[in-house]
Each structure stands twice: as structure tokens, then as C-alpha cells.
Design an enzyme around this catalytic site. Structure first.
Site, short mmCIF file in Angstrom:
data_model
loop_
_atom_site.label_atom_id
_atom_site.label_comp_id
_atom_site.label_asym_id
_atom_site.label_seq_id
_atom_site.Cartn_x
_atom_site.Cartn_y
_atom_site.Cartn_z
N GLU A 130 0.86 -1.18 0.00
CA GLU A 130 0.00 0.00 0.00
C GLU A 130 0.91 1.23 0.00
O GLU A 130 1.81 1.34 0.85
CB GLU A 130 -0.90 0.01 1.24
CG GLU A 130 -1.90 1.15 1.26
CD GLU A 130 -2.83 1.09 2.47
OE1 GLU A 130 -3.63 2.03 2.62
OE2 GLU A 130 -2.72 0.13 3.25
N ARG B 151 4.93 -13.28 9.65
CA ARG B 151 5.58 -12.01 9.34
C ARG B 151 6.91 -11.94 10.06
O ARG B 151 7.17 -12.68 11.04
CB ARG B 151 4.69 -10.83 9.73
CG ARG B 151 4.45 -10.69 11.23
CD ARG B 151 3.60 -9.46 11.52
NE ARG B 151 4.32 -8.25 11.18
CZ ARG B 151 3.75 -7.04 11.07
NH1 ARG B 151 2.44 -6.92 11.25
NH2 ARG B 151 4.47 -5.99 10.79
N LYS C 182 3.76 0.43 9.89
CA LYS C 182 3.91 1.68 9.14
C LYS C 182 3.24 2.84 9.87
O LYS C 182 3.73 3.96 9.83
CB LYS C 182 3.33 1.52 7.73
CG LYS C 182 4.27 0.85 6.76
CD LYS C 182 3.86 1.08 5.32
CE LYS C 182 2.63 0.32 4.96
NZ LYS C 182 2.31 0.41 3.52
#
Length: 557
Positions: A33, A258, A268
């Protein structure tokens, strides 16, 4: 590739190939994104997606998930592209945006409406949240759930045309408000946002939700293996539901753990706060775990790829010791970085019996691990600088550096005998006087003097004064955001950066280029910062020479 070495994703892919699924094709994608910079966690996903596609003669698409124009910017797009290419991967001509598919996504949304699988809901966000119930109690149907197909079609089209205010309506999937997986309780498909988009401008007033755009975009691109991190595991039923209802290409979502590294964060949103509230100097601050920050710090693509390989692919989340990442960087730089002399805390040494007007140019190997690196010339004269910590007037036992009445060797130089220290009015040593043995030149030593200590130095008259920035971990606890009730910024390490402005380096470093990495003898690896000028050189510390991870592994054996 041996059977033992295959991870579970590779086993799935090989099983699909053997069955002839999708004609044996392997197509992956990396879908960032564009609302921030990539970080070390993304690096693992990049290496995995591009890596498995390469291993099985497949392809990888780069697709930007740009479905929220309120948080996305074009410069994030460019930074992401730069980071992926820096890591050593390329998407060739397969660059896509979810916004490329806005019309197709809208058409699919309308298809769900026409099938009775979606409805327009006028409930507020608070009312929708309340309708969903809890993990132990079922949800309740929205009062708008039984709207007719004709009414939903009309309202959805008017949402697209911009007739309604933001937040007044959403399009929801009609699934099951009592489903045990709360993500399946009539999830949102579209919301109204009267915000211009960095790609499509003011064309659209509605934007798809991730859980809809993600599987449908994968399907449009015929992605065979959609690799996601574990937080999307509970979203897989939605992924499959949309593709089944739409009857499109059956992409498959596969989840992996992850990458979490201690003493850092990889959210983020939290990283953005560090930037916006000036806890750091930007996304590329060398203390940040972003790829741009790590690149500026001195990390290499090879070291990050090696780190991702050592971490491997797992099904459970875990926290990796940052020492492993530092070990991978040392391992890569050891054979690549030329050795140079730099004195971080200078103390002047005067060789009283050396000719005042004489300068010798000593041969010094650039890298003992790489014969092709060659040699360079470095000056030697009457006045030198050594590290202040390399001199003590009253040393403890087994101190083999410079001290009055003892010999010490200078690397690529001569053996010195320390005579005395010169002090200022406060009693601080400001200069050390020594004599040298003329027949003890490095490589030609016939003096017979035995010494146990070797020091590095920089010749004073040719030395270049530079700035050095020493970096430590940004946070002083292993998991800064472990406790949600404690602000993670309270754990920021106040000593994470130290700036030294009086560092003396050998003249060869005046020719360094931004991004060039060196090993400062006995100090660590340093990179020339891009903000450097010819008049003001700035070196960032990449990593110190100590290798605690390697020592720890050795002890385990």
C-alpha cells in the site's frame, strides 16, 4: 533443492505443479500500500514472492494496493519501486495498481448486488460495529439488509456518482451475521470517500475495501499463489467467498509468519508517527527499519537477502534477534569493504626523533580478504593521531596499548617507545611524546623489538577532519510496543545517535563517493552519507565489529 530444505510454501507449489494446476504456472505478486516506506518486514515478503517465482520459472507482479486515497501519495510509490530494485528484484513490465481495476471492481460489486449477495447499508460505522456482535455472541442483521436488488442497484450507482456524503452509506456483502468468523459477518465492500486519488484524480467517489480489492485484483491478474502474512489468515474465507461468488480465476491465499525483529517496530502507522512527530529525521533516518533508512545506514541488498534466507518461512510468528541481521551485514561487508584508518577521538602523538620535514608513504593493503582490492599509500610523519582510548598513564595488567615506558607498533608504520605525556592546566593529557625505532618499519623490521600491541593511526598533516555519526538501536527494550497501555515512544533510546565532529581520517577517504562503505580499522563499518559535500564529509556507522550473534551460536555448539 533437497526435500528437507523445502518450506511449506514450496511444498504447496510443487504439489500444484505435479497436479498440473493452472498448467503448472506460478504467478505471485507483491502488493504494497503506498502510504509509507517499505521496512525490513516487507523485505522478507519481497524475497519470498520474487524468490519462489524465480525458483519455479514463474513471474511476480508489483501491484500497488492504492484503495485509500486519504493516506496514499505518489512519492511513496516511487520509494517502494526504488527499494525493490535496490534489493535486486524486478517486475519487468508487470507494474499494476488496484486503481487500474476500479471499473472492473465496481462492475464486480454490481454483480454481487445483482446476485443478491450485496446490499447498500445506511447504518453508521458505530451501528455496523454494534451489529457485528462479539466473538461469543452472534451479530444482528442490519435494518437495510433486505433491500431489493433494484433499490441496491440504484443506491450503489448513485454512490459511485457522488450523490451522497462521505460516511452516509456503504456496500456490504450479504453472508452470515452469525458466522463464527467475525470477518464473515457482512463485511464492507465499498465506502464513500470524496477524496482525489493520486492515480485516478476525481473520477471516483467510492473506493473498494482491502478484503474485496485484494482477492479480486489477484484474480484479475491470474495470481496462482497469493502469499500473505498471518494476520490475513482469518480473512481467507472472505477471499475465497468473493472469488466463488464472482466465478473468477481461483487464486489461492497462503499465509506465512511475518518478520518481527527485536528492538524495532514494523508498523507503518507507528513508524509514520516517529517521522511526523520528529522522533527521527525522516523515513530514511539510519535508525529506522525502513529499507531506505537501512540503505543509508550501510546495509547491503545481499545482507538483507541473506537475513531473509536465514530467518526462513514459518507458520508461526516469532521475534528474530537483531544480532542475526547485524551478523549478515558483517559477513557481506568483510569481503567487500576496504580497510581505512580513522581516529574517532584523536590524541596527538609527536615522534621526537623523527625528522620534522620528512613524510613517508607506507604501503597498506586495502582488504586482506580480497587480494583484488590492491594496496594504497598512506602517509607517516613526525606528528600523528591515535585513539585517546589507546593511551593510559597507569594501565592495568595485560594492557598492550600505548603507555609510558613501553613499546607499541603502529600498523603499516614503525615501533614506538612512549616517553611521556603532556598535560594541560586541568591535568588532561593533550599530547604524547614518543621515539621510534628506524629499523622497525612494517614489512622490513630488523629491530628485534618484541611488541604485543598494534595500534592504528592517522598522520596529522595530511589528515582530513570529518563528521561521524555513531548509531545504536532506536529502542532500548526488545519489544517496544509489547504493552498497548504504554506509549512505545517512551522506549526510544536517547543514545541512539552520537555525532562526532572532530574525527580524523586518512587522506584516501577524501575520494570516497556517497554510498561507499569502508571498514574503519578496529571500529566497524561506515558509509559515506548522501548529504556529504566535498567540504563536509559525513560517515554513518553501519555496524560495529563485534559479532555477538556469531559468538552466541558458537557457544551453542
Amino acid at each position: 533443492m533437497s526435500e528437507k530444505s523445502k518450506n511449506f510454501i514450496e511444498q504447496i507449489i510443487e504439489g500444484d505443479i505435479q497436479k498440473g494446476k493452472h498448467g503448472g504456472a506460478v504467478r505471485t505478486r507483491f502488493p504494497p500500500e503506498p502510504n509509507g516506506y517499505l521496512h525490513i518486514g516487507h523485505a522478507k515478503a519481497i524475497c519470498l514472492n520474487f524468490g519462489v517465482a524465480n525458483d519455479y520459472n514463474g513471474t511476480t507482479n508489483l501491484r500497488f494496493d492504492d484503495t485509500n486515497p486519504a493516506t496514499e501519495e505518489e512519492h511513496y510509490v516511487e520509494s517502494i519501486k526504488k527499494d525493490i530494485q535496490w534489493l535486486g528484484y524486478d517486475w519487468d513490465d508487470r507494474l499494476y495498481f488496484a486503481s487500474d481495476y476500479f471499473q472492473q471492481l465496481y462492475d464486480y460489486g454490481m454483480q454481487l448486488v445483482e446476485q443478491g449477495d450485496a446490499y447498500v447499508d445506511d447504518s453508521s460505522s458505530e451501528e455496523i460495529a454494534a451489529q457485528k456482535g462479539t466473538v461469543t455472541t452472534p451479530g444482528i442483521n442490519s435494518p437495510y439488509r433486505e433491500r431489493t436488488i433494484e433499490e441496491n442497484r440504484d443506491l450503489f450507482q448513485r454512490m459511485k456518482n457522488g450523490e451522497f456524503e462521505e460516511g452516509s452509506r456503504v456496500l456490504r456483502a450479504r453472508i452470515d451475521m452469525a458466522h463464527p468468523n467475525m470477518n464473515m459477518r457482512d463485511p464492507l465492500i465499498y465506502r464513500i470517500k470524496n477524496v482525489p486519488h493520486h492515480q485516478s484524480g476525481d473520477t471516483w467517489h467510492i473506493y473498494p475495501m482491502y478484503d474485496f480489492a485484494h482477492p479480486v485484483s489477484d484474480s484479475i491478474e491470474n495470481i496462482t499463489h497469493s502469499l500473505c502474512t498471518l494476520e490475513f489468515e482469518n480473512h481467507r474465507p472472505i477471499y475465497d467467498w468473493f472469488l466463488e461468488k464472482l466465478g473468477t480465476f481461483p487464486s489461492r491465499q497462503i499465509e506465512f509468519a511475518r518478520l518481527n525483529v527485536n528492538y524495532t517496530i514494523t508498523s507503518k502507522r507507528k513508524l509514520r508517527r516517529l517521522v511526523e512527530e520528529c522522533f527521527v529525521d525522516g523515513w530514511d533516518d539510519p535508525r529506522m527499519p525502513t529499507l531506505s533508512g537501512m540503505r543509508r545506514r550501510g546495509f547491503t541488498p545481499a545482507s538483507i537477502r541473506q537475513f531473509a534466507g536465514k530467518v526462513g518461512v514459518a507458520k508461526r510468528d516469532n521475534v528474530i534477534d537483531i544480532s542475526l541481521l547485524e551478523h549478515c551485514l558483517r559477513d557481506d561487508l568483510n569481503a567487500k569493504a576496504n580497510r581505512m584508518m580513522a581516529i574517532l577521538h584523536p590524541l596527538k602523538v609527536v615522534i621526537t626523533n623523527y625528522p620534522e620535514d620528512k613524510v613517508e608513504w607506507m604501503e597498506a593493503e586495502n582488504n586482506p580478504e580480497n587480494e583484488a582490492a590492491g594496496i594504497r599509500k598512506m602517509p607517516f610523519s613526525r606528528e600523528l593521531y591515535i585513539e585517546r582510548e589507546d593511551f593510559m598513564e597507569d594501565p592495568p595488567k595485560k594492557y598492550f596499548r600505548m603507555t609510558p615506558g613501553k613499546h607499541v607498533r603502529l600498523k603499516h608504520g614503525y615501533i614506538l617507545f612512549c616517553e611521556k605525556a603532556i598535560k594541560d592546566e586541568n591535568g588532561e593529557v593533550v599530547e604524547v611524546h614518543c621515539t621510534y625505532a628506524p629499523d622497525s618499519k612494517s614489512g622490513e623490521d630488523t629491530s628485534g623489538i618484541k611488541v604485543r600491541g598494534t595500534l592504528h593511526y592517522v598522520e596529522a598533516t595530511h589528515a582530513r577532519q570529518v563528521e561521524v555519526r555513531l548509531y545504536d538501536r532506536l529502542f532500548n527494550v526488545p519489544i517496544p510496543d509489547e504493552n498497548p497501555d504504554v506509549d512505545y515512544t517512551t522506549h526510544i533510546n536517547p543514545e541512539s545517535r552520537k555525532v562526532l565532529t572532530e574525527v580524523m581520517v586518512e587522506p584516501e577517504l577524501a575520494n570516497a563517493q556517497p554510498g561507499e562503505i569502508f571498514q574503519f580499522f578496529r571500529k566497524g563499518y561506515f558509509i559515506l552519507d548522501p548529504d556529504s559535500t566535498d567540504e563536509h564529509l559525513i560517515f554513518n556507522q553501519a555496524v560495529a565489529l563485534r559479532d555477538s550473534w556469531a559468538k552466541m551460536q558458537k557457544k551453542k555448539k
